[in-house]
Design an enzyme around this catalytic site. Sequence first.
Site, short mmCIF file in Angstrom:
data_model
loop_
_atom_site.label_atom_id
_atom_site.label_comp_id
_atom_site.label_asym_id
_atom_site.label_seq_id
_atom_site.Cartn_x
_atom_site.Cartn_y
_atom_site.Cartn_z
N ASP A 175 70.58 58.63 -1.44
CA ASP A 175 71.92 58.66 -0.87
C ASP A 175 72.80 57.83 -1.80
O ASP A 175 72.71 56.62 -1.83
CB ASP A 175 71.87 58.04 0.54
CG ASP A 175 73.26 57.80 1.13
OD1 ASP A 175 74.25 58.20 0.50
OD2 ASP A 175 73.34 57.20 2.21
N LYS A 179 82.36 56.59 -6.47
CA LYS A 179 82.17 57.93 -5.88
C LYS A 179 83.52 58.63 -5.67
O LYS A 179 83.62 59.85 -5.75
CB LYS A 179 81.44 57.78 -4.54
CG LYS A 179 81.03 59.09 -3.91
CD LYS A 179 80.06 58.83 -2.79
CE LYS A 179 79.67 60.09 -2.04
NZ LYS A 179 78.65 59.79 -1.03
N GLU A 185 75.26 65.71 2.71
CA GLU A 185 74.89 64.51 3.48
C GLU A 185 74.65 64.77 4.97
O GLU A 185 73.63 64.33 5.50
CB GLU A 185 75.95 63.41 3.27
CG GLU A 185 75.82 62.82 1.87
CD GLU A 185 76.98 61.97 1.44
OE1 GLU A 185 77.88 61.70 2.26
OE2 GLU A 185 77.00 61.56 0.27
N ASP A 195 79.70 62.11 10.33
CA ASP A 195 79.31 61.22 9.24
C ASP A 195 80.55 60.56 8.63
O ASP A 195 81.27 61.18 7.85
CB ASP A 195 78.55 62.06 8.19
CG ASP A 195 78.17 61.25 6.95
OD1 ASP A 195 78.42 60.04 6.92
OD2 ASP A 195 77.62 61.87 6.02
#
Length: 600
Positions: free
Chosen positions: A8, A70, A147, A170
């Site tokens: 992850d 990211k 994800e 999420d």
Amino acid sequence: MSTIVGIDLGTTNSLVAYIKGDRPEIIPNEQGKRLTPSVVALDKTGKLHVGETAKNQLIAMPERTIAEVKRLMGTSRKIRIADREYTPQEVSGFILRKLKDDAERTLGHKIEEAVITVPAYFTDAQRQATKDAGELAGFKVERILNEPTAAALAYGLDHLDKEQYILVYDLGGGTFDVSVLEMFEGVLDVKASAGNNALGGSDFDRRIVDFLVKQFERDHGIDLSRDIRAMARMKGAAEQAKHEISTLDTTSILLPFLATAGAGPLSLECEFSREQFELLVDDLIRSTLEPIEKALHDAKLAPEQIHEVVLVGGSSRIPLVQRILVEKFGKEPKRGVNPDEAIALGAAVQAGIKAGAGSFGSKGGEDARGIMITDVCPYTLGVEVVATSGFQKMSGMFSAIIQRNSTIPVSRTETYSTTADGQSHVDIKVYQGESRLVKNNTFIDQYTIDGIPQGGAGSERINVTFTYDVNGILQVRTKVLSTGKEATLTIERSAERMSEAERKVARDRVEKEWTLRLPPPSAPMAPMSATGSGPGAGAAEGGVKAIVASAERRAKELTGEPRAKLEDLILQLKRAVARGEAMDIVRLDEELTNFLFELG
Ligand code: AMP
């Protein structure tokens, strides 16, 4: 059987996991922690730091530290750390390289393959950049996994026997994703995904920081927004306060010596309540309801039909998030799987399936069965076309080829005609998005087909085939029907992608900087000599210098023990700065600041 790890790669933290026996397990890092901060830094000697030690120098030397890379994946932005420039792929590559190292140390053998997760709502360029980052770290990237799908896999593992619809919510550090899945007999079928690529916990932190900046300006007439060190300290305090008020009603924020003014050092001190926080972020958190509705609509389900709402991502701990979900679904969301770990655990399950590790969650005997998952393409993909209506021609129209939430892998073909007399070439411009006008959608890539036999408008026809694979990566094929001439484009020529040669250089660079990161103290091997004067280093060190100067002035006014202690701290801090010991600088800076504060 070789081990494939599941990773992850988060905005704030990253985790690595693998299958042990028939269960996924998190691999702790060198410091024994399960979460590794997604932070990369260069210290004053040019040595690379990744994770905890990098995060520790964020405040003392923000110009030598990069967090939240990211958010830049898939862009052509260059990242400056001290005097070096990196691509977002390289910085992510360092983070992945560390996770690889931690996994290899724990498992005692080389690991070459990985499943890496990305937000479901990541674009093609962001996925490609993530895959590249994995390769720069020395992995063969087995799979790019969405994800929420990974989180559903982790959740599904313990609920294989149920038939139900689940919604995975999420909310992480920088992205929001929602997926609706149907579960039956060990099959997890993603029905729809939606989300927002640019919403997460760091946006909440920023709102708190803005609030603190305003408060400080109101109280002291000083605008701190350009003071990098003060901003980094406030961000740290904001995040900590945010965490605390997830369980407490109120907390206090105290930042001694945030600025200096004529009258002397100024501190920030305030109470911060959950209620205040909720007012600051209400609109952001409520904005997550829109993708939920979109996903439910696409899955053709009403909120009442959802059996479980599964919470994933650190920011799903915020009580307001849980409240709006109760309002929406009329039931408490589920937090069975640790929200920080669910994605990495699910990625490990996918890695296990890939490695052929057999069936998971099986109880043996008749109950034994595997787990299988299908996924979707979360957005519509298509090309720009000229639409004709009567004599009118309208350019800039979007023609969909793959509809959003099609199960993947998927391949679809549409046929288009030339639109002008004597046309000998056609531009294929690929977009993703939901608008009928391309200008409102995201441009992906383009190329030109030439050598088309010239004729009247509409005389030539061209097939355009889009293939979207399980990694969420698109391939476009065209065929001119009259000549049979074909062309193929894998979307990788966009500005952000590297050529094979550039990739090799980048791979070598990541590996070199990684292996050079721990030179023996007696023989510094760092590629940059320890001059410590990289551009940008000045401002943060300036911050430390200001504290030292202020402490030196204060020491002159003191006598006895306090003076001796202050002078000792000043000396230690100066030494740490000279050695470039980031951890010590942070610790001593803090100690000195606190001591000055105590002295009043
Ligand atoms: P992730 O990307 O899933 O690791 O999520 C990280 C984000 O979750 C960061 O923005 C954290 O500040 C946030 N977070 C972690 N724990 C909490 C908490 N207890 N309350 C609020 N936010 C949290």
